[in-house]
Design an enzyme around this catalytic site. Structure first.
Site, mmCIF file in Angstrom:
data_model
loop_
_atom_site.group_PDB
_atom_site.id
_atom_site.type_symbol
_atom_site.label_atom_id
_atom_site.label_comp_id
_atom_site.label_asym_id
_atom_site.label_seq_id
_atom_site.Cartn_x
_atom_site.Cartn_y
_atom_site.Cartn_z
ATOM 1 N N LYS A 189 0.836 -1.202 0.000
ATOM 2 C CA LYS A 189 0.000 0.000 0.000
ATOM 3 C C LYS A 189 0.881 1.266 0.000
ATOM 4 C CE LYS A 189 -3.678 -2.389 -0.438
ATOM 5 N NZ LYS A 189 -4.293 -3.253 0.533
HETATM 6 C C1 LIG Z 1 -5.398 -4.352 0.754
HETATM 7 C C2 LIG Z 1 -6.885 -4.206 0.704
HETATM 8 C C3 LIG Z 1 -7.706 -4.571 1.767
HETATM 9 C C4 LIG Z 1 -7.220 -5.318 2.955
HETATM 10 O O1 LIG Z 1 -6.195 -4.697 3.628
HETATM 11 P P1 LIG Z 1 -5.409 -5.529 4.756
HETATM 12 O O2 LIG Z 1 -4.713 -4.467 5.529
HETATM 13 O O3 LIG Z 1 -4.475 -6.442 4.022
HETATM 14 O O4 LIG Z 1 -6.420 -6.268 5.548
HETATM 15 C C5 LIG Z 1 -9.061 -4.284 1.687
HETATM 16 N N1 LIG Z 1 -9.583 -3.702 0.611
HETATM 17 C C6 LIG Z 1 -8.838 -3.363 -0.450
HETATM 18 C C7 LIG Z 1 -9.488 -2.697 -1.613
HETATM 19 C C8 LIG Z 1 -7.460 -3.625 -0.442
HETATM 20 O O5 LIG Z 1 -6.720 -3.322 -1.518
#
Ligand SMILES: *Cc1c(COP(=O)(O)O)cnc(C)c1O
Length: 387
Positions: A189
């Site tokens: 992210k």
């Molecule tokens: C990465 C992601 C999540 C989940 O995030 P985590 O921190 O890995 O639980 C949820 N929604 C979207 C759209 C994502 O890209």
């Protein structure tokens, strides 16, 4: 084809000595679970969003945060929650954790964000909430979605996993006044804590419930008890809660990453603009930019093959891989995933925009640590394969 070049992944975190020093300080302090660094991280996050009324709660994933949000809103069996088919399964799975039903709708063909008109058409007497996703880092149409929520008395939980930082009509996602917004600090992210997330709300009652449910339904966390003058061993369990707290080791990484976020954003914007210019003449549909004056977080750079392209998506992925370039696809839409497809009897024809995008899309490398030369390799490969 150029001789052996190192593999270029589609995403990679940028972590350095500053993060290492802050982790070392957590380890040396003797306090490694949720404690002073997590509290500082939450305060720093609220300051970053610039809204003194916000409650920010650190959690060990965005998935956990989304679950806490829906639980605190009282979503349960018999309820329906509307979200987009064009997302990661985490957005929808948390609805099922609570025994409620997911209603998937198609996206706007340009932004690939949930289409508010289709949301309105999907509302039933059972509908309790809408979960928009700010796909790739571009804000969903929040003015329209918030207006719908008000008109139909629905809750809004924003999946902002891609949207740090993103603005909608000049306001940062997290400050728009939806019920809860959830950010992700997963490894790929726009900033990372390894695993982690942040839950943001202005509602004190929701914040209180989520804080308790984050840690076993206990009304005092371990650090409060550690610091307290009243007996440290005493606590009360008020609900069957979860184990969703963030460690101070992860918060240490987050504290440093947050200070780097403005530079990260600038780098992502620069790389996206460079792709835009370099790829404009190829048979591609380039990702939608933000409305004038708004910020796109550029978590992902998703290209789509135009119908005039001579190769298929799978051929393009293979050709890039042969040239040492990593790619991904965001996403195999939920209506194509066996669980969601079978449970709700979904077909591709029900989601024409998401499905067409899926079949033609590739996420190409975009991360802060990639060099201009790395990006030139991607551009040259795309020109070679598509030109
Ligand atoms: C990465 C992601 C999540 C989940 O995030 P985590 O921190 O890995 O639980 C949820 N929604 C979207 C759209 C994502 O890209």
């Amino acid at each position: 084809m150029p001789a052996e070049q190192p593999f270029l992944p589609f995403a990679l975190p940028e972590l350095g000595d500053e993060e290492l020093a802050e982790i070392a300080s957590a380890l040396k302090s003797g306090w490694v679970t949720t404690g002073p660094k997590t509290k500082r991280f939450e305060a720093a996050f609220a300051a970053f969003l610039g809204d003194a009324q916000l409650h920010c709660l650190a959690v060990n994933s965005a998935t956990a945060g989304l679950h806490l949000a829906l639980e605190a809103l009282g979503i349960g069996p018999g309820d329906e929650v509307i979200t987009t088919t064009h997302t990661f399964t985490a957005t929808a799975e948390v609805v099922r954790y609570l025994g409620a039903d997911v209603v998937l709708v198609d996206v706007d063909p340009v932004t690939l964000c949930i289409d508010p008109r289709l949301v309105e058409a999907a509302i039933t007497p059972r509908t309790k909430a809408i979960m928009p996703v700010h796909y790739a880092g571009l804000a969903a149409d929040m003015p329209a979605l918030l207006a719908l929520a008000q008109a139909y008395n629905l809750k809004v939980v924003e999946d902002a996993a891609h949207a740090l930082p993103t603005t909608s009509a000049g306001q940062l996602i997290g400050t728009l006044g939806s019920d809860v917004t959830v950010f992700s600090f997963y490894a790929n992210k726009t900033m990372t804590t390894g695993e982690g997330g942040m839950v943001v709300t202005r509602d004190s009652a929701l914040a209180g419930r989520m804080k308790v449910m984050r840690l076993h339904g206990i009304n005092r966390d371990a650090f409060d008890r550690f610091q307290s003058k009243t007996p440290a061993w005493y606590y009360e369990v008020v609900a069957p809660g979860f184990k969703y707290n963030l460690t101070d080791i992860a918060a240490a990484i987050g504290l440093v990453q947050l200070t780097k976020l403005p530079r990260f954003l600038e780098r992502r914007q620069y790389l996206a603009a460079r792709y835009h210019e370099a790829l404009a003449s190829l048979p591609l549909i380039l990702p939608a930019g933000p409305p004038a004056g708004d910020v796109h977080a550029w978590h992902l750079y998703v290209i789509r093959l135009a119908s005039s392209a001579k190769v298929t998506r799978d051929e393009l992925v293979r050709a890039l891989s042969d040239r040492g370039i990593g790619t991904s696809v965001h996403y195999v839409p939920l209506h194509r995933q066996p669980y969601w497809r079978d449970r709700y009897e979904l077909t591709s024809a029900m989601f024409p925009h998401s499905d067409a995008a899926y079949q033609s899309m590739v996420s190409i490398p975009l991360f802060t640590a990639m060099t201009d030369a790395d990006q030139d390799r991607v551009i040259a490969a795309l020109r070679e394969v598509l030109g």
